[in-house]
Design an enzyme around this catalytic site. Structure first.
Site, PDB file in Angstrom:
ATOM      1  CG  ASP A  15      11.994  39.833   5.055  1.00 51.41           C
ATOM      2  OD1 ASP A  15      12.761  40.295   6.384  1.00 51.41           O
ATOM      3  OD2 ASP A  15      11.306  39.827   4.597  1.00 51.41           O
TER       4      ASP A  15
ATOM      5  CG  ASP B 185      12.162  42.563   8.492  1.00 53.90           C
ATOM      6  OD1 ASP B 185      12.038  42.316  10.157  1.00 53.90           O
ATOM      7  OD2 ASP B 185      11.600  42.958   8.391  1.00 53.90           O
TER       8      ASP B 185
ATOM      9  NE  ARG C 134       8.852  39.235  15.582  1.00 54.50           N
ATOM     10  CZ  ARG C 134       8.758  39.812  14.163  1.00 54.50           C
ATOM     11  NH1 ARG C 134       9.043  40.563  13.028  1.00 54.50           N
ATOM     12  NH2 ARG C 134       8.337  40.905  14.920  1.00 54.50           N
TER      13      ARG C 134
ATOM     14  CG  ASP D 206       9.370  37.480   7.848  1.00 54.43           C
ATOM     15  OD1 ASP D 206      10.281  36.731   8.936  1.00 54.43           O
ATOM     16  OD2 ASP D 206       9.529  38.524   7.723  1.00 54.43           O
TER      17      ASP D 206
END
Length: 328
Positions: free
Chosen positions: A144, A167, A224, A171
């Site tokens: 990430d 990724d 997302r 997050d």
């Protein structure tokens, strides 16, 4: 902005900046003052004037204000500089190649000089409190770009630019709380921002995952932005979405999302109620400006947010966000 410019900010002394009030300026003008290209560590306190949303709550978010300032140019120096939990301001200069995820301690401000970039790796916040990350570029991350987990609280991610990587770009999960994500630019990211990592983590997440997303530029992203589990009320406002692939916002696992005042252009499938194997959540979509985009769905009831805020005129959000979002 006319007589007030980013360049002019660099001519004001740190002493004067410490007493500046931005209340008389419009939100866009105040934002440009906060994010002038000539920022230095002494201006960190002034930047707090622009903080909105959940990160203002629970004692507020000041990062490393009051601590010493260190400028780093290498990965080893950066890892060392951010490791402790004492108050500190870490300025980043140039491009730094990170190896994997770097653990960042509490009470930290990470502020990029113009053009500052992390590549190859990312930042990990694990049970941390009171952190600010501003004016950084992230590219080619191996996991990430930013991972927030395990009840980290009071974090502010502001004016950063994200390219693409393996990724998620940013997050937030595992009971983390009181977070604001503002004025960032996401260029072509796929799994952009997860909020809540799995359907079976409700015992840790319910009552947490309170995040405000505002004035971000989602530029050709796929999905997302964000994908939400459990969090309520998650506030998504005054963002600019353009040329979106799969969807903008997904609300799942009884999450409650307030989706308002955004500018959506070529983002036809804006809202997913439920996603993949996740049960549906709730969402209130209102006052969004739509260009080549169908009306975003609403479902269920969603509570208001427990802080004051003001929305920009939705039709002006595109010009406001594209003028100021992202790193310098």
């Amino acid at each position: 902005m006319s007589t007030i410019t980013r360049r002019a900010l660099g001519l004001v002394t740190a002493t004067v900046l410490a007493t500046v009030s931005l209340a008389s300026f419009s939100p866009a003008q105040a934002h440009e003052l906060r994010t002038g290209d000539s920022r230095n560590a002494a201006q960190v306190q002034v930047q707090q004037t622009g903080l909105q949303g959940y990160a203002t709550m629970n004692g507020g978010t000041t990062g490393g204000a009051g601590g010493p300032t260190t400028t780093v140019t290498t990965a080893s120096a950066f890892v060392s500089a951010v490791s402790s939990s004492s108050a500190k301001i870490v300025r980043v200069s140039g491009t730094i190649a990170l190896s994997g995820m770097v653990n960042v301690g509490s009470n930290t401000s990470i502020i990029g000089n113009s053009g500052a970039t992390f590549t190859g790796g990312g930042l990990n916040f694990d049970s941390d409190r009171n952190v600010i990350v501003q004016n950084m570029r992230f590219n080619n991350w191996s996991d990430d770009a930013i991972n927030v987990q395990d009840a980290s609280t009071n974090l502010w991610f502001d004016n950063n630019t994200f390219g693409t990587g393996y990724d998620g770009a940013l997050d937030i999960k595992r009971g983390s709380d009181y977070i604001t994500v503002s004025w960032n630019r996401f260029n072509g990211t796929d799994k952009t921002m997860l909020l809540g990592h799995s359907d079976d983590n409700g015992s840790q997440d319910i009552g947490h995952l309170r995040v405000s997303y505002h004035h971000n530029w989602f530029n050709g992203t796929n999905q997302r932005t964000p994908r939400v589990r459990f969090g309520s009320t998650v506030h998504v406002y005054s963002n600019y979405y353009v040329n979106i692939g799969a969807y903008c916002v997904a609300t799942t696992m009884n999450a409650g999302v307030l989706f308002e005042g955004n500018y959506l252009e070529n983002a036809n499938d804006a809202v997913h109620i439920g996603e993949g194997d996740s049960d549906p959540g709730r969402i209130l979509s209102r006052n969004n400006h739509l260009v080549n985009t169908s009306t975003p769905a609403s479902s269920g009831s969603v509570a208001g947010v427990p802080y004051g805020y003001s929305l920009d005129t939705p039709s002006n959000v595109k010009s406001i966000v594209t003028a100021s979002a992202g790193a310098a």
